[in-house]
Design an enzyme around this catalytic site. Structure first.
Site, PDB file in Angstrom:
ATOM      1  N   ASP A 427       0.856  -1.189   0.000  1.00 30.23           N
ATOM      2  CA  ASP A 427       0.000   0.000   0.000  1.00 30.23           C
ATOM      3  C   ASP A 427       0.895   1.243   0.000  1.00 30.23           C
ATOM      4  O   ASP A 427       2.120   1.148   0.121  1.00 30.23           O
ATOM      5  CB  ASP A 427      -0.848  -0.055   1.285  1.00 30.23           C
ATOM      6  CG  ASP A 427      -1.946   1.010   1.303  1.00 30.23           C
ATOM      7  OD1 ASP A 427      -2.322   1.512   0.228  1.00 30.23           O
ATOM      8  OD2 ASP A 427      -2.418   1.328   2.413  1.00 30.23           O
ATOM      9  N   GLU A 430       2.526   5.135  -3.968  1.00 35.73           N
ATOM     10  CA  GLU A 430       2.429   6.076  -5.116  1.00 35.73           C
ATOM     11  C   GLU A 430       3.711   6.882  -5.307  1.00 35.73           C
ATOM     12  O   GLU A 430       3.912   7.334  -6.446  1.00 35.73           O
ATOM     13  CB  GLU A 430       1.238   7.014  -4.883  1.00 35.73           C
ATOM     14  CG  GLU A 430      -0.099   6.313  -4.975  1.00 35.73           C
ATOM     15  CD  GLU A 430      -0.374   5.320  -3.860  1.00 35.73           C
ATOM     16  OE1 GLU A 430       0.068   5.599  -2.728  1.00 35.73           O
ATOM     17  OE2 GLU A 430      -0.982   4.284  -4.129  1.00 35.73           O
ATOM     18  N   ASP A 580      -9.077   3.036  -1.817  1.00 34.99           N
ATOM     19  CA  ASP A 580      -9.935   3.468  -0.714  1.00 34.99           C
ATOM     20  C   ASP A 580     -11.216   4.098  -1.226  1.00 34.99           C
ATOM     21  O   ASP A 580     -11.335   5.312  -1.337  1.00 34.99           O
ATOM     22  CB  ASP A 580      -9.163   4.467   0.154  1.00 34.99           C
ATOM     23  CG  ASP A 580      -7.908   3.834   0.732  1.00 34.99           C
ATOM     24  OD1 ASP A 580      -7.843   2.589   0.774  1.00 34.99           O
ATOM     25  OD2 ASP A 580      -7.010   4.576   1.132  1.00 34.99           O
TER      26      ASP A 580
END
Ligand SMILES: *[C@@H]1O[C@H](CO)[C@@H](O)[C@H](O)[C@H]1NC(C)=O
Ligand SMILES: *[C@@H]1O[C@H](CO)[C@@H](O)[C@H](O)[C@H]1NC(C)=O
Ligand SMILES: *[C@@H]1O[C@H](CO)[C@@H](O)[C@H](O)[C@H]1NC(C)=O
Ligand SMILES: *[C@@H]1O[C@H](CO)[C@@H](O)[C@H](O)[C@H]1NC(C)=O
Ligand SMILES: *[C@@H]1O[C@H](CO)[C@@H](O)[C@H](O)[C@H]1NC(C)=O
Ligand SMILES: *[C@@H]1O[C@H](CO)[C@@H](O)[C@H](O)[C@H]1NC(C)=O
Ligand SMILES: *[C@@H]1O[C@H](CO)[C@@H](O)[C@H](O)[C@H]1NC(C)=O
Ligand SMILES: *[C@@H]1O[C@H](CO)[C@@H](O)[C@H](O)[C@H]1NC(C)=O
Ligand SMILES: CC(=O)N[C@H]1CO[C@H](CO)[C@@H](O)[C@@H]1O
Length: 896
Positions: A427, A430, A580
């Site tokens: 997770d 980015e 999310d």
């Protein structure tokens, strides 16, 4: 920009400060093609700037090269790059280029490259129909140090798909539409913004005139605009912050062909283990290992098959990766939990983030020692703020990073001394950074904003008994846990002189400046790559590194890695969850389009949304419906956010009911899924598909993204609005069979209202012309499921025939020693199975059912014929042959 003057330091290899006058794009002179050489299946030319530089967003590069390769019969590669090869190009190490052997017969090429010399423009033509697929003649090519612009004209009202990651409609808008590609931690996945990953491929579907694909291999930030000029001419335009034009044109001519051809560039997706298709449960906010165990127990008590339990960052000590909270998730109890799961044929998955807590901790110390972290220009460690507070970030380009990362996995996930996970969740890659630009004082920001947040109060024992679990999981009066944490025992590199923080062209990044809320973009990775150029690769590089880390600790089995950030080609290594989202009907609906893009277009077929919704409070109805929809995602996981009400399926009787019903159907169809998924990993033909993939000539299907095909045989038509028990479902001109009643439904290219669908049900239809292998019953785990026999369901098409297939293997091995790979066929009243029977399934076919039979003339076999019992069901119009067929050799069954 007219009249604005700026200073730049770019001028070939020599860095000279020059004053440049910047002119608007319309004034850009374009290029002139010189020295055009055609030889065999390649064409090369020099492109020279054709006039005064316009220097709109950087300096015009004066000398470019054009390179055209007819790579295969259906793939054409067009590259335009700087003659000096200084401009950054996506590194081969991250994105290996497809093999190209010169010598492909030009005559057989489906596409043709046409060009005009001055001003230079090119077009791509479909050779057999002369249809122009791509044409840059409408505007001048712009190739500047910090900006590329290229526009293609398109037909009116084009049917375009792809260009992810986004949460917009599957069928892309064509007016005033901007798709920004820049990895972003996009909480609540808002529409019309850049999300976590980057897939610069689109599919242009022209119905009867065919389908083609266009892939721009470029990892720089970009805005792709789809719009009409003031006089109504349709175009698609690339605006990138750098890199080169590196186009791959894919000829199709069907949508499936384009998908398969794209897999020839980005790689075939990774096959997944059988168990990974079971049902997964997760939640951010499980306070301790007791609660995790209680969820496992409660699922079992509710008789809902739970295959895999997950734990989010809650397990970490102060949210630092590669640590366990010694009070809430102590190693001994974690090991007992994992052992319990494994004994019950269940699995366990933990989350790992890239950012490592700065300061004294073993993972940090070892990584620092090995020089694995990104550094500032002065050599100090670059810091941001993520969950544990101030953090450093791995530099995936550094040669030492893989061995450090593998080492952390080998220690932390050691089967004897660590947590023996079965799969991995990554997770925040980015990469996400909570500290807004310029983030001058990460330590202070972390303190002010409470990172890491305080953990919930520790509980010393379980409040309720958990029958079947070790004594550590039973209520006790004595505080007896041990405080034992884990015994923590150059070319193509990029032009110089660019503004890597505030490029003159602004992409429409939802976070504002490109360095905001991520790693600062002027950092240099090992090997000399600027983060400015490689930002969009960070998540995908972590993905490959993590897959390798999983594989070296369990070399024999297929690693399951689920990531948030992806780049083109990620599917060869990992799967993806949609991030999310929010517990509302909009996100429920859009999850279908998102999954279709990932599976069918981006070649990341292991995909699914957070079932019931991540953020916000779900409702019973939404959660029940989402459960039935999620059962038809390749990756099926319930997950929600800390602070919101829990939403495990057993929390409501209706949702539990829905879960039991749909998991039963999903599991009965699991080998059908496995077969079709495996097919995608060998040919690139997608498993989950938009309706137009199967009905490419039916314009009514082009914009549908609330119905979809689960493999080639199952049409899924979920109810999609609050309070409704019906759905307007589209049925093309074909025959379908209701999954539940088996009743034939003749589609006529119209909508049909399906009614009385209670919240525990989802409409499913078998498409005529297919054969579906179905397990005779569901099971509590996929391991048990593999011991069930098969029922074969034949759904004849309008021509009375049907085909299908069945693929089986041991379910887990990376390299399969033996496989079963058979075709199923029904024709002239006879069912036949044929093919390779190498893997021994250990189960039999127990019945063969033929749907859609009227038996008007009584010619259908009924009763006992040749020792086989044929049962006719007049209501369902089906006949079932009760027969035991070994899955070891070719066989056949006659129905007439
Ligand atoms: C660039 O031009 C501006 C405006 O004419 C001038 O003020 C500035 O000194 C020049 N800079 C350089 C480096 O020549
Ligand atoms: C284009 O979209 C933008 C952003 O959504 C909006 O502000 C603008 O009004 C739209 N322009 C036109 C011409 O529709
Ligand atoms: C689309 O074109 C219109 C008309 O030229 C223009 O006003 C608008 O800004 C354009 N939108 C985008 C996203 O480029
Ligand atoms: C498990 O079920 C029990 C009994 O229904 C309930 O009290 C408890 O809150 C549940 N716990 C979890 C973690 O689901
Ligand atoms: C960074 O993001 C924050 C939060 O969205 C925003 O308030 C701020 O303006 C952004 N800063 C820049 C420089 O874009
Ligand atoms: C669905 O509608 C009901 C009744 O209007 C409302 O209470 C509920 O909040 C809605 N659910 C969602 C998820 O929007
Ligand atoms: C079917 O219904 C949908 C949703 O109501 C609608 O958008 C679509 O145009 C209809 N299709 C046909 C062929 O009538
Ligand atoms: C699953 O296990 C439960 C008890 O744990 C049992 O009642 C149920 O019959 C099992 N279901 C299947 C499909 O095997
Ligand atoms: C339903 C819900 O919780 N929505 C929230 C999602 O997150 C945004 C913040 O990004 C909130 O504003 C919404 O209320």
């Amino acid at each position: 920009m007219r009249g604005i003057t700026f200073i730049s330091f770019v001028s070939g290899a020599a860095a000279l400060a020059v004053n440049h006058t910047s002119l608007p794009l319309e004034k850009c002179p374009g290029y002139k093609a010189l020295n055009v050489k055609e030889s065999g299946n390649t064409l090369t030319a020099d492109l020279k700037l054709a006039g005064r530089p316009c220097n709109t967003y950087g300096i015009d590069i004066k000398d470019l090269k054009l390179e055209v390769e007819y790579q295969t019969d259906t793939r054409l590669h067009v590259a335009i790059y700087d003659a000096n090869k200084e401009v950054y190009q996506v590194p081969e190490s991250v994105f290996p280029r497809p093999e190209f052997k010169s010598g492909t017969a030009l005559k057989k090429a489906a596409l043709k490259f046409n060009y005009k010399e001055s001003p230079f423009s090119f077009s791509i033509e479909r050779k057999d129909t002369k249809e122009i697929l791509f044409d840059t003649a409408g505007s001048e090519l712009v190739f500047q140090s910090q900006y590329l612009n290229l526009r293609t004209s398109l037909p009116e009202d084009p049917n375009l798909y792809g260009l992810g990651e986004h949460s917009d409609s599957l069928h892309l808008e064509t007016t005033n539409y901007t798709r920004t590609l820049w990895s972003h931690d996009a909480y609540t996945i808002p529409a019309h913004t850049n999300l976590y990953g980057n897939h610069p491929i689109y599919i242009d579907h022209r119905g009867k005139a065919g389908t083609h694909g266009v892939f721009l291999l470029n990892s720089n930030g970009m805005d792709i605009k789809i719009n009409k000029t003031d006089d109504g001419a349709q175009y698609l335009e690339y605006n990138t912050l750098g890199g080169i034009f590196d186009f791959y044109f894919l000829a199709g001519p069907t949508p499936k062909d384009v998908s398969a051809q794209y897999s020839g560039i980005v790689g075939l997706p990774a096959m997944q283990s059988y168990w990974t298709f079971g049902f997964h449960q997760c939640r951010y906010g499980y306070r301790d290992v007791f609660e995790v165990a209680e969820v496992v127990y409660n699922y079992s008590k509710a008789d809902i098959p739970l295959e895999t339990m997950w734990t989010d960052i809650d397990y970490m000590n102060g949210r630092a990766v590669f640590t366990l909270d010694p009070e809430r998730f102590p190693i001994e109890k974690m090991q007992e939990l994992v052992n319990y799961l494994h004994r019950h044929q269940q699995h366990y998955i933990l989350m790992v983030d890239p950012a490592v807590k700065y300061g004294e901790n073993d993972a940090f110390n070892r990584g620092h020692q090995q020089d694995a972290f990104l550094k500032n220009a002065d050599g100090s460690l670059y810091q941001g703020v993520v969950w544990p507070g101030a953090t450093v970030f791995p530099d995936w380009f550094h040669g030492n990073t893989p061995s450090w990362w593998n080492g952390e996995f080998n220690i932390f996930f050691n089967p004897e001394t660590g947590v023996n996970i079965d799969g991995l969740w990554i997770d925040m890659n980015e990469a996400s950074n909570f500290c807004p630009w310029p983030c001058a004082d990460p330590q202070a920001y972390a303190e002010e904003n409470n990172y890491p947040p305080a953990p919930p109060p520790a509980r010393t024992s379980n409040p309720r008994p958990l029958p079947g679990f070790p004594s550590d999981f039973q209520p006790s009066d004595s505080i007896k846990f041990e405080k034992r944490a884990l015994t923590q025992s150059r070319q193509k590199l990029g032009l110089s002189g660019r503004d890597l923080i505030n490029p003159p062209y602004h992409i429409d990044n939802a976070a504002g400046s490109i360095s905001n809320l991520t790693i600062r973009t002027d950092l240099t990775h090992a090997g000399g790559y600027a983060d400015y150029d490689t930002h969009n690769l960070y998540g995908t590089m972590m993905s490959s590194a993590s897959r390798n880390a999983m594989q070296q600790r369990r070399p024999k089995v297929r690693p399951l890695v689920i990531t948030r950030s992806t780049f083109a080609g990620a599917g060869a290594h990992v799967g993806h969850w949609l991030g999310d989202n929010v517990s509302n009907w909009d996100k429920y609906r859009i999850s279908i389009a998102e999954q279709l893009s990932f599976s069918a277009i981006f070649q990341i077929p292991m995909v699914g949304s957070d079932v019931c919704g991540y953020s916000g409070a779900t409702t019973e109805e939404l959660c029940a419906r989402w459960t039935t929809l999620g059962a038809f995602s390749p990756f099926f996981r319930n997950h929600n956010e800390l602070g919101n009400p829990p939403q495990e399926f057993y929390r409501w009787a209706s949702v539990a009911n829905a879960a039991r019903k749909v998991i039963n159907i999903r599991y009965r169809l699991l080998d059908y899924l496995y077969t079709a998924f495996h097919q995608q990993t060998t040919t690139g033909e997608p498993f989950l598909q938009p309706m137009f993939y199967l009905y490419p000539e039916d314009p009514n299907t082009f914009a549908i993204d609330l119905q979809f095909f689960y493999g080639d045989a199952i049409l899924v038509s979920p109810v999609t609005s609050n309070g409704s028990t019906s759905v307007e479902a589209y049925f093309p001109d074909d025959v379908f069979y209701d999954w539940y009643t088996e009743a034939p439904l003749r589609g006529h290219g119209t909508n049909i209202t399906l009614t009385d669908i209670d919240i525990t049900s989802i409409p499913l239809h078998i498409r005529g012309g297919t054969i579906v292998p179905v397990r005779s019953s569901g099971a509590n785990t996929t391991t048990e499921l593999r011991a069930k026999g098969f029922d074969i369901v034949i759904a004849p098409g309008l021509d009375g025939t049907a085909t299908g297939s069945l693929y089986m293997d041991d379910g887990d091995s990376l390299h399969q020693p033996a496989t079963l790979d058979i075709t199923l066929e029904y024709r002239n009243g006879i069912f036949r199975m044929n093919g390779g029977f190498g893997y021994s399934a250990g189960v039999q076919i127990e019945s063969v059912k033929l749907l859609g039979q009227e038996n008007e003339h009584g010619s259908l076999r009924t009763g006992l014929v040749n020792g086989i019992e044929y049962r006719y069901n007049a209501e369902a119009k089906s006949v079932t042959a009760k027969i035991q067929l070994d899955l070891t050799k070719p066989n056949e069954v006659s129905f007439f």
